[in-house]
Design a protein around this motif. Structure first.
Motif, short mmCIF file in Angstrom:
data_model
loop_
_atom_site.label_atom_id
_atom_site.label_comp_id
_atom_site.label_asym_id
_atom_site.label_seq_id
_atom_site.Cartn_x
_atom_site.Cartn_y
_atom_site.Cartn_z
N ALA A 13 0.83 -1.21 0.00
CA ALA A 13 0.00 0.00 0.00
C ALA A 13 0.85 1.25 0.00
CB ALA A 13 -0.94 -0.02 1.20
N ALA A 16 2.67 2.83 -5.32
CA ALA A 16 2.43 1.92 -6.45
C ALA A 16 1.20 1.07 -6.19
CB ALA A 16 3.65 1.02 -6.65
N LYS A 36 1.70 -5.04 4.92
CA LYS A 36 2.20 -5.63 6.16
C LYS A 36 2.33 -4.62 7.30
CE LYS A 36 7.23 -6.54 5.68
NZ LYS A 36 8.20 -7.53 5.21
N SER A 37 2.32 -3.33 6.98
CA SER A 37 2.26 -2.36 8.08
C SER A 37 0.90 -1.68 8.06
CB SER A 37 3.40 -1.35 7.96
OG SER A 37 3.51 -0.91 6.65
N HIS A 43 6.97 3.13 2.43
CA HIS A 43 8.15 3.88 2.06
C HIS A 43 7.80 5.22 1.42
CE1 HIS A 43 12.32 2.18 1.19
NE2 HIS A 43 12.38 3.30 1.86
N THR A 44 6.73 5.15 0.62
CA THR A 44 6.34 6.34 -0.15
C THR A 44 6.11 7.55 0.76
OG1 THR A 44 5.30 4.85 -1.73
CG2 THR A 44 4.66 7.17 -1.84
N GLY A 49 11.72 14.74 -1.65
CA GLY A 49 12.02 15.75 -2.67
C GLY A 49 10.91 16.07 -3.63
N GLY A 50 10.29 15.07 -4.24
CA GLY A 50 9.24 15.37 -5.18
C GLY A 50 9.04 14.32 -6.26
N VAL A 158 1.96 -11.19 3.26
CA VAL A 158 1.81 -12.27 2.27
C VAL A 158 3.11 -13.07 2.23
CG1 VAL A 158 1.49 -12.77 -0.19
CG2 VAL A 158 0.16 -10.96 0.90
N TYR A 209 11.25 -3.32 4.38
CA TYR A 209 11.84 -3.47 3.04
C TYR A 209 12.81 -4.64 2.97
CZ TYR A 209 8.90 0.29 2.86
OH TYR A 209 7.76 1.01 2.98
N ASP A 212 10.32 -8.73 -0.10
CA ASP A 212 9.31 -9.79 -0.15
C ASP A 212 8.77 -10.00 -1.56
OD1 ASP A 212 9.73 -9.52 2.53
OD2 ASP A 212 7.63 -9.27 3.10
N GLU A 397 8.93 0.03 -6.74
CA GLU A 397 10.33 -0.32 -6.50
C GLU A 397 10.59 -1.81 -6.66
OE1 GLU A 397 12.08 1.77 -3.21
OE2 GLU A 397 13.90 0.54 -3.27
N GLY A 410 13.34 11.56 -7.81
CA GLY A 410 12.03 12.00 -8.28
C GLY A 410 11.40 11.04 -9.28
N SER A 412 11.15 7.85 -8.97
CA SER A 412 10.43 6.73 -8.39
C SER A 412 8.96 7.10 -8.19
CB SER A 412 11.03 6.30 -7.05
OG SER A 412 10.19 5.34 -6.47
N LEU A 413 8.71 8.27 -7.64
CA LEU A 413 7.31 8.62 -7.39
C LEU A 413 6.53 8.70 -8.71
CD1 LEU A 413 7.44 11.23 -4.46
CD2 LEU A 413 7.30 8.75 -4.38
P1 FAD Z 1 6.53 1.30 -0.69
O1 FAD Z 1 6.03 2.69 -0.58
O2 FAD Z 1 7.83 0.96 -0.16
O3 FAD Z 1 5.36 0.36 -0.13
C1 FAD Z 1 5.55 -1.02 0.01
C2 FAD Z 1 4.29 -1.61 0.61
O4 FAD Z 1 4.38 -3.02 0.57
C3 FAD Z 1 4.07 -1.25 2.07
O5 FAD Z 1 2.69 -1.03 2.26
C4 FAD Z 1 4.51 -2.53 2.82
O6 FAD Z 1 3.86 -2.69 4.06
C5 FAD Z 1 4.02 -3.57 1.82
N1 FAD Z 1 4.63 -4.89 1.91
C6 FAD Z 1 5.94 -5.23 1.78
N2 FAD Z 1 6.07 -6.57 1.89
C7 FAD Z 1 4.83 -7.08 2.07
C8 FAD Z 1 4.29 -8.38 2.26
N3 FAD Z 1 5.07 -9.48 2.26
N4 FAD Z 1 2.96 -8.54 2.46
C9 FAD Z 1 2.14 -7.47 2.47
N5 FAD Z 1 2.59 -6.21 2.29
C10 FAD Z 1 3.91 -6.02 2.09
N6 FAD Z 1 11.54 8.80 -4.60
C11 FAD Z 1 11.19 9.87 -5.35
O7 FAD Z 1 10.82 9.72 -6.50
N7 FAD Z 1 11.24 11.13 -4.82
C12 FAD Z 1 11.64 11.37 -3.56
O8 FAD Z 1 11.64 12.51 -3.13
C13 FAD Z 1 12.02 10.26 -2.74
N8 FAD Z 1 12.44 10.45 -1.46
C14 FAD Z 1 12.69 9.35 -0.68
C15 FAD Z 1 13.02 9.54 0.65
C16 FAD Z 1 13.26 8.45 1.48
C17 FAD Z 1 13.61 8.66 2.91
C18 FAD Z 1 13.17 7.15 0.96
C19 FAD Z 1 13.44 5.98 1.83
C20 FAD Z 1 12.85 6.96 -0.37
C21 FAD Z 1 12.61 8.05 -1.20
N9 FAD Z 1 12.27 7.87 -2.54
C22 FAD Z 1 11.93 8.96 -3.31
C23 FAD Z 1 12.06 6.54 -3.10
C24 FAD Z 1 10.57 6.22 -3.06
O9 FAD Z 1 9.98 6.77 -1.92
C25 FAD Z 1 10.32 4.72 -3.05
O10 FAD Z 1 11.06 4.12 -4.06
C26 FAD Z 1 8.84 4.47 -3.33
O11 FAD Z 1 8.06 5.18 -2.42
C27 FAD Z 1 8.50 3.00 -3.28
O12 FAD Z 1 7.11 2.90 -3.42
P2 FAD Z 1 6.39 1.50 -3.57
O13 FAD Z 1 4.94 1.79 -3.68
O14 FAD Z 1 7.05 0.70 -4.61
O15 FAD Z 1 6.68 0.78 -2.20
#
Ligand code: FAD
Length: 595
Positions: A13, A16, A36-37, A43-44, A49-50, A158, A209, A212, A397, A410, A412-413
């Motif tokens: 959640a 992505a 899972k949280s 992480h998002t 930054g943006g 999961v 992270y 998984d 990610e 930037g 990644s978002l």
């Molecule tokens: P996440 O946001 O990491 O979400 C993962 C989800 O999966 C969570 O809900 C977690 O609980 C769930 N999950 C994981 N394993 C399991 C499981 N086995 N079962 C059930 N649920 C599970 N990127 C940018 O583009 N701009 C920025 O400014 C930027 N700043 C950042 C600052 C920090 C401090 C960090 C750490 C990262 C930053 N990034 C930035 C990178 C970006 O935030 C991440 O790459 C992005 O948010 C990842 O999003 P996601 O949706 O893929 O995963």
């Protein structure tokens, strides 16, 4: 055992997962989100930054072609060109849509969405909300998902993806609080589980992270690509030890911050690579003039892509020019007014004040590289995000290809929004195409998943998972970190084998109700397999490129610039097989942008 049936189950959640779930719901799918949280704690939410999107609000010259070119150059041309193209073309619309859904971005004087400078982007392009962009993004997406009535299973992990023949049939999970099991029946499963940073000791990533999604995909038969490319962000906190690795946003440098060694030298001018010379200022005067006149000056070297800056910092520290706590100085205090700093970087101001007792409006910060992001992930089709396994999608990610060997800040978002929407729509379209004949969950697989989850309780006299995790993190930091060598990578693979052996007999105390030791034991299996993928691919790639630096092969090689490394689970299901794969051919009209 609880059972639920959906068309699309989204695991994760973050940005992505939420964007994918909204798209699936809007396309008519019965959709669930499992995370899972707590909902909202992904992480998002930490993103500062943006969101990179060529909206042209500050620079009318900006457009998707320039963004595409910057992304490919930042990834050292190893990106999946089609993903980079779709991302650059669609990100502006996705940002605009977030605003339509209620996100409140910072504004330009003309009332447009403000865009800020970041490393590797030719133009100011990051739509932002102070340095809390991720918080606003999650708030908006989460509110929308909840308002739409999408079912959410939170604090629920999961552990397996089920298949019927070659196609996905569902997933297996447990409630973290009660330890009870859940079976999800669904023809489409979208992995959106984020990164792998917890395999390293110093990281900006939080506890979830553990790779998984990467491991779930491999166990289901999908491949991962680009796993050797791990991004070490140049600026993590180095002091106090309790917060070592915590991110210091790149916006500090985008807003005027500079890097200095212990001798007071602004050293980045000594580290401008040939590839970026034409567009980087080579004097202090030009670099400083750029902040006020971007048309007639080149960018400061502090804003080179992250891999370049992280390597430079690492070299300065190694050469003995580090700070008392083993970092480098990041100074914005001597360059901007306290009011400016507090307004543009409120979280950084509080972070340093509260955690390190440092006032960043009056003194420099001490920073050093920290494991931040994994470029590698599940190999997917660029247009649909489907993996090699029918019905299994990956986004954000945990997917691979979009960022090549190095991600630009930037991007990644933007990636989450663009490909989240695409994944949700494709997963729904596939589920509806099945009509009434859906893949079935096999009861024998459910029993096997349950037995596997409970296995750590069956062992007697083995080791505690925390010790193995801590040794793994130290080993990855020391041997598979920012600078790598053949001998160290070989050593790391030997150590990973030994950790795997120790993990086979690890033991968990207590019972299934909220038991963090048990949760870690299950996560550790994923961390180990992902660590092996990283070390194996890093050993195979005999060159330095982006987030992979080999001391014994210091430059990029033309030969390696034409291929990806792909990893799969081996036939026994306990190790990693690796093979090379040529990059997809870029069409001539896109090649023209790199002439
Ligand atoms: P996440 O946001 O990491 O979400 C993962 C989800 O999966 C969570 O809900 C977690 O609980 C769930 N999950 C994981 N394993 C399991 C499981 N086995 N079962 C059930 N649920 C599970 N990127 C940018 O583009 N701009 C920025 O400014 C930027 N700043 C950042 C600052 C920090 C401090 C960090 C750490 C990262 C930053 N990034 C930035 C990178 C970006 O935030 C991440 O790459 C992005 O948010 C990842 O999003 P996601 O949706 O893929 O995963």
């Amino acid at each position: 055992m609880e059972r639920h049936a959906y068309d699309v189950v989204v695991i994760g959640a973050g940005g992505a997962g939420l964007r994918a779930a909204i798209a699936a719901h809007d396309a008519g799918a019965r959709t669930a989100i499992v995370c899972k949280s707590l909902l909202g704690k992904a992480h998002t939410v930490m993103a500062e930054g943006g969101i990179a999107a060529a909206m042209g609000n500050r620079w009318p010259e900006d457009n998707w072609e320039v963004h595409f070119r910057d992304t490919m150059r930042g990834g050292k041309m190893l990106n999946n060109w089609r993903m980079a193209q779709l991302h650059a073309q669609e990100a502006p619309e996705r940002v605009q849509e977030l605003e339509d859904w209620g996100a409140l971005f910072d504004r330009t004087d003309d009332g447009l969405i403000s865009q800020r400078d970041f490393g590797g982007h030719k133009y100011a392009r990051l739509a932002h909300v102070g340095d809390r962009t991720g918080l606003e993004m999650i708030r908006t997406l989460q509110q929308r998902a909840v308002a739409l009535g999408i079912d959410v299973f939170m604090e629920c992990t999961v552990t397996d993806v089920f298949k019927d023949g070659d196609a996905v049939s569902g997933a297996f999970a447990y409630w973290r609080e009660s330890g009870r099991f859940i079976v999800f029946e669904a023809p489409s499963v979208i992995l959106a589980t984020g990164g792998i940073g917890k395999s390293f000791k110093v990281t900006s990533n939080s506890w979830e992270y553990t790779g998984d999604g990467h491991a779930l995909a491999m166990r289901a038969g999908a491949s991962l690509i680009n796993m050797e490319f791990v991004q070490f962000h140049p600026t993590g906190m180095v002091w106090p030890p309790s917060v070592k690795g915590l991110l210091v946003t790149e916006s500090v440098r985008g807003d005027g911050g500079i890097l200095k060694n212990s001798q007071g030298e602004r050293f980045m001018f000594d580290y401008i690579p040939e590839f970026f010379k034409a567009e980087t200022a080579d004097t202090v005067e030009e670099a400083d003039a750029w902040y006020d006149d971007k048309k007639n000056n080149r960018r400061p070297p502090e804003l080179l892509p992250r891999d370049e800056v992280a390597r430079a910092i690492n070299s300065e520290i190694k050469a003995g020019r580090g700070t008392p706590h083993g970092g480098i100085y990041l100074d914005i205090a001597s360059r901007r007014t306290p009011e400016f700093i507090r307004k543009r970087l409120p979280s950084m101001y509080h972070q340093f004040k509260e955690l390190a007792d440092v006032d960043i409006t009056a003194e420099p910060m001490e920073i050093g590289p920290t494991c931040h992001y994994v470029m590698g992930g599940v190999e997917v089709d660029a247009d649909t995000q489907e993996s090699a396994v029918t019905g299994l999608y990956a986004v954000g990610e945990c997917s691979g290809g979009m960022h090549g060997s190095n991600r630009l800040g930037g991007n990644s978002l933007g990636d989450l929004l663009v490909f989240g929407k695409r994944a949700g729509e494709s997963a729904t379209s596939y589920a509806s195409s099945l009509g009434g004949t859906r893949p079935q969950v096999d009861e024998a697989d459910v029993k096997a998943a349950q037995a596997s989850a409970l296995a750590p309780f069956e062992v007697e006299g083995g080791e505690n998972p925390y010790t193995i995790q801590s040794d793994l993190q130290q080993s990855m930091n020391d041997l598979v970190g920012i600078i790598r060598t053949r001998a160290e990578l070989e050593e790391s693979l030997r150590e990973i084998e030994a950790f795997k052996e120790r993990a086979r007999t690890m033991v968990v105390e207590g019972h299934r109700q909220y038991n963090p030791g048990w949760h870690l034991a299950l996560d550790l299996r994923n961390m180990l397999i992902v660590s092996e993928c990283i070390a194996k691919a890093a050993l195979a790639r005999e060159e330095s490129r982006g987030g992979h630096t080999r001391d014994d092969f210091p430059g990029p090689s033309d030969e390696w610039g034409t291929k990806n490394l792909v990893v799969n689970l081996d036939a026994a299901g306990t190790g990693v097989d690796l093979h090379e794969k040529p990059l997809p051919e870029m069409p001539d009209e896109l090649k023209g942008y790199f002439a």
